[in-house]
Design a protein around this motif. Structure first.
Motif, PDB file in Angstrom:
ATOM      1  N   ASN A  50       8.483   1.336   3.110  1.00 48.71           N
ATOM      2  CA  ASN A  50       7.069   1.719   3.224  1.00 48.71           C
ATOM      3  C   ASN A  50       6.128   0.512   3.178  1.00 48.71           C
ATOM      4  O   ASN A  50       4.985   0.617   2.756  1.00 48.71           O
ATOM      5  N   THR A  51       6.586  -0.643   3.618  1.00 47.84           N
ATOM      6  CA  THR A  51       5.777  -1.852   3.477  1.00 47.84           C
ATOM      7  C   THR A  51       4.535  -1.863   4.358  1.00 47.84           C
ATOM      8  O   THR A  51       3.593  -2.597   4.080  1.00 47.84           O
ATOM      9  N   ARG A  52       4.520  -1.053   5.410  1.00 43.29           N
ATOM     10  CA  ARG A  52       3.330  -1.049   6.266  1.00 43.29           C
ATOM     11  C   ARG A  52       2.107  -0.506   5.528  1.00 43.29           C
ATOM     12  O   ARG A  52       0.969  -0.721   5.944  1.00 43.29           O
ATOM     13  N   ALA A  53       2.355   0.204   4.429  1.00 39.13           N
ATOM     14  CA  ALA A  53       1.246   0.800   3.682  1.00 39.13           C
ATOM     15  C   ALA A  53       0.686  -0.119   2.600  1.00 39.13           C
ATOM     16  O   ALA A  53      -0.261   0.254   1.913  1.00 39.13           O
ATOM     17  N   ILE A  54       1.261  -1.310   2.452  1.00 36.67           N
ATOM     18  CA  ILE A  54       0.863  -2.154   1.325  1.00 36.67           C
ATOM     19  C   ILE A  54       0.417  -3.534   1.806  1.00 36.67           C
ATOM     20  O   ILE A  54       0.559  -3.891   2.977  1.00 36.67           O
ATOM     21  N   ALA A  55      -0.128  -4.304   0.892  1.00 35.34           N
ATOM     22  CA  ALA A  55      -0.667  -5.622   1.205  1.00 35.34           C
ATOM     23  C   ALA A  55       0.451  -6.603   1.562  1.00 35.34           C
ATOM     24  O   ALA A  55       1.604  -6.421   1.161  1.00 35.34           O
ATOM     25  N   PRO A  56       0.120  -7.658   2.307  1.00 36.45           N
ATOM     26  CA  PRO A  56       1.143  -8.625   2.745  1.00 36.45           C
ATOM     27  C   PRO A  56       1.990  -9.207   1.617  1.00 36.45           C
ATOM     28  O   PRO A  56       3.215  -9.273   1.737  1.00 36.45           O
ATOM     29  N   ASN A  57       1.360  -9.622   0.519  1.00 34.90           N
ATOM     30  CA  ASN A  57       2.126 -10.208  -0.590  1.00 34.90           C
ATOM     31  C   ASN A  57       3.108  -9.215  -1.181  1.00 34.90           C
ATOM     32  O   ASN A  57       4.246  -9.572  -1.542  1.00 34.90           O
ATOM     33  N   ASP A 338     -13.000  -4.910   2.911  1.00 35.06           N
ATOM     34  CA  ASP A 338     -11.881  -5.774   3.281  1.00 35.06           C
ATOM     35  C   ASP A 338     -10.591  -4.960   3.322  1.00 35.06           C
ATOM     36  O   ASP A 338     -10.564  -3.776   2.968  1.00 35.06           O
ATOM     37  N   ILE A 339      -9.516  -5.607   3.777  1.00 36.66           N
ATOM     38  CA  ILE A 339      -8.232  -4.924   3.950  1.00 36.66           C
ATOM     39  C   ILE A 339      -7.682  -4.437   2.615  1.00 36.66           C
ATOM     40  O   ILE A 339      -7.148  -3.324   2.507  1.00 36.66           O
ATOM     41  N   GLU A 340      -7.801  -5.261   1.577  1.00 33.93           N
ATOM     42  CA  GLU A 340      -7.274  -4.882   0.257  1.00 33.93           C
ATOM     43  C   GLU A 340      -7.907  -3.580  -0.228  1.00 33.93           C
ATOM     44  O   GLU A 340      -7.228  -2.694  -0.750  1.00 33.93           O
ATOM     45  N   THR A 341      -9.229  -3.472  -0.051  1.00 32.49           N
ATOM     46  CA  THR A 341      -9.939  -2.276  -0.494  1.00 32.49           C
ATOM     47  C   THR A 341      -9.476  -1.063   0.294  1.00 32.49           C
ATOM     48  O   THR A 341      -9.288   0.021  -0.260  1.00 32.49           O
ATOM     49  N   LEU A 343      -6.509  -0.631   1.756  1.00 33.32           N
ATOM     50  CA  LEU A 343      -5.161  -0.268   1.342  1.00 33.32           C
ATOM     51  C   LEU A 343      -5.163   0.423  -0.022  1.00 33.32           C
ATOM     52  O   LEU A 343      -4.421   1.388  -0.243  1.00 33.32           O
ATOM     53  N   ASP A 344      -6.008  -0.039  -0.945  1.00 31.61           N
ATOM     54  CA  ASP A 344      -6.109   0.593  -2.261  1.00 31.61           C
ATOM     55  C   ASP A 344      -6.612   2.030  -2.140  1.00 31.61           C
ATOM     56  O   ASP A 344      -6.131   2.931  -2.837  1.00 31.61           O
ATOM     57  N   PHE A 345      -7.589   2.241  -1.247  1.00 28.95           N
ATOM     58  CA  PHE A 345      -8.097   3.589  -1.046  1.00 28.95           C
ATOM     59  C   PHE A 345      -7.009   4.467  -0.427  1.00 28.95           C
ATOM     60  O   PHE A 345      -6.868   5.640  -0.797  1.00 28.95           O
ATOM     61  N   GLY A 346      -6.229   3.884   0.483  1.00 35.11           N
ATOM     62  CA  GLY A 346      -5.117   4.621   1.081  1.00 35.11           C
ATOM     63  C   GLY A 346      -4.137   5.113   0.029  1.00 35.11           C
ATOM     64  O   GLY A 346      -3.585   6.210   0.139  1.00 35.11           O
ATOM     65  N   LYS A 347      -3.927   4.302  -1.008  1.00 28.54           N
ATOM     66  CA  LYS A 347      -3.022   4.703  -2.095  1.00 28.54           C
ATOM     67  C   LYS A 347      -3.591   5.908  -2.845  1.00 28.54           C
ATOM     68  O   LYS A 347      -2.843   6.808  -3.253  1.00 28.54           O
ATOM     69  N   LYS A 348      -4.926   5.932  -3.030  1.00 28.88           N
ATOM     70  CA  LYS A 348      -5.559   7.079  -3.710  1.00 28.88           C
ATOM     71  C   LYS A 348      -5.373   8.353  -2.901  1.00 28.88           C
ATOM     72  O   LYS A 348      -5.071   9.423  -3.439  1.00 28.88           O
ATOM     73  N   VAL A 349      -5.591   8.235  -1.582  1.00 32.46           N
ATOM     74  CA  VAL A 349      -5.428   9.397  -0.711  1.00 32.46           C
ATOM     75  C   VAL A 349      -3.983   9.880  -0.755  1.00 32.46           C
ATOM     76  O   VAL A 349      -3.703  11.075  -0.876  1.00 32.46           O
TER      77      VAL A 349
END
Length: 437
Positions: A50-57, A338-341, A343-349
């Motif tokens: 599931n790495t496409r859903a998370i930040a690069p690092n 930004d992208i980080e924000t 992705l974080d919102f995507g995690k909440k959803v």
């Protein structure tokens, strides 16, 4: 030829298994679970990162963790012949070259890594090193499609050598990329494959599954002669490498797995235009009913448990009258700083959607999950499955898995993993009707 190489797929969502059947999908990657995959009788298994859903690092970290555990599992099982595939999106979205770099550094010694993004069931092919997507019957270079505008994984080139240079930020120059054109693939490229070394980057043409089979046969022959290859590919290459017989269960007969003839549930997370069109067609069917989730409420101070309770109550009300609730997130794309924000919102959803899955009526007949990231979360978080057995496809590109007999609270539940960017406007409705019949 039949290869002795085990095919190990690190899938950045759970939809890369959309052209194979009978194999295991792993949602965990501890050494013991990886050993289960290595011991399985199928020549191929998938690790759903599931790495496409998370930040690069984080994608880098998870990929390395899988590889380190895999190295131990391979040693314990005394397996030396294997091929590694970094399965990703057929429209060129994903953490490239982060994931292939991590695999190469952790498992080491690759002679080459290949980009093979063709996915024929989804209308994606590569010609003259240009990757195309068939849009309304017209082959369109992918950099001209909506997918190239992705806010996280956007790109400007569909000529793959230029794409490689763009994504590697010039580390690999376009002119240094080995091009395997249709003529090469069709006439045979074994001699060239044998000559590759030092993790040379190559890009591969394919217009048909026969093209892919020709290439895979040469790859397997080279691998059996000691060459070590890494792939960044979509699903069609996996069909050719695994060399599986035809699917034993016809797509039209998947309804026999529906539990007690009950209504099901559809959950839709994908936001691409194709999904929105498919959703509209599905909701035209009288036995379905919409449950829209306004995800912007998650940006407010609204209590998420209260929102969850309201959604579950509506789902139960629809299900109790024998209809299939179609749960979907609001279609409007929100904007973030930004992208980080984002992705974080995507995690909440995602967390809200998985809370919904866990709260579904326990006797539902089937579950359709629309969207790659959503499907990954359904398996790993919503249903808490460490492994799942793939039955096959209910529609080209759409896999069906079944939960174990002892699963709690959804034993023997058929679950459709439906990628966001697959199928025509009628596809989601077709899948629903095949199960609901």
């Amino acid at each position: 030829m039949t290869s002795k190489s085990k095919i190990i797929v690190l899938d950045d969502d759970p939809t890369g298994s959309q052209t194979v059947h009978g194999c295991l999908l792993l949602t965990q990657w501890d050494v013991e679970t990886l050993q289960t995959g290595l011991r399985d009788t199928s020549p191929i298994f998938f690790v759903l990162t599931n790495t496409r859903a998370i930040a690069p690092n984080d994608a880098d970290k998870i990929t390395r963790e899988v590889c380190r555990n895999l190295k131990i599992a391979l040693q314990l099982e005394e397996i030396t012949d294997f091929l590694i595939v970094s399965r990703s999106d057929s429209t060129l979205r994903g953490h490239y070259p982060i994931e292939t770099d991590a695999i190469a550094e952790e498992l080491g010694g690759f002679d080459a890594h290949f980009l093979v993004p063709a996915f024929f069931e989804g209308g994606r092919f590569t010609r003259d090193s240009i990757h195309y997507l068939v849009v309304n019957g017209v082959p369109t270079p992918t950099h001209l499609t909506e997918f190239a505008q992705d806010s996280v994984f956007g790109y400007t080139h569909s000529y793959l050598p230029d794409y490689v240079e763009e994504k590697t930020q010039g580390k690999i120059k376009s002119g240094a990329v080995e091009r395997f054109l249709l003529a090469d693939v069709r006439s045979g490229c074994l001699d060239r494959l044998i000559q590759l070394k030092d993790n040379q980057c190559g890009v591969v043409d394919a217009e048909t599954q026969a093209d892919m089979s020709h290439f895979a046969e040469d790859i397997l022959t080279a691998a059996d002669q000691g060459k070590k290859f890494l792939f960044r590919s979509a699903a069609s290459l996996l069909t050719a490498l695994a060399q599986l017989p035809p699917q034993p269960i016809p797509a039209e007969e998947m309804s026999k797995y529906v539990r007690n003839g009950r209504a099901g549930v559809v959950i839709v997370g994908s936001h691409v235009q194709k999904t929105t069109e498919q959703l509209q067609k599905l909701l035209e069917i009288p036995t379905t009913a919409p449950v829209e989730i306004d995800v912007s409420l998650l940006l407010s101070s609204r209590d998420s448990q209260e929102l969850l309770g309201e959604i579950l109550a509506k789902i139960k009300q629809i299900y109790d009258i024998g209809k299939t609730p179609v749960i979907f997130t609001s279609r409007r794309e929100l904007e973030f700083a930004d992208i980080e924000t984002r992705l974080d919102f995507g995690k909440k959803v995602s967390q809200l959607l998985m809370d919904i899955v866990q709260g579904l009526p326990k006797d539902i007949g089937f579950l359709i999950s629309k969207g790659g990231i959503t499907s990954n979360d359904v398996l790993s978080t919503g249903l808490k499955l460490p492994t799942a057995r793939l039955l096959g496809q209910v529609l080209a590109g759409c896999s069906v898995v079944i939960t174990p007999d002892a699963h709690f609270p959804f034993p023997k539940l058929p679950v459709v993993l439906f990628p966001g960017n697959v199928g025509n406007a009628e596809a989601l409705a077709t899948v629903y009707l095949r199960l609901a019949s």
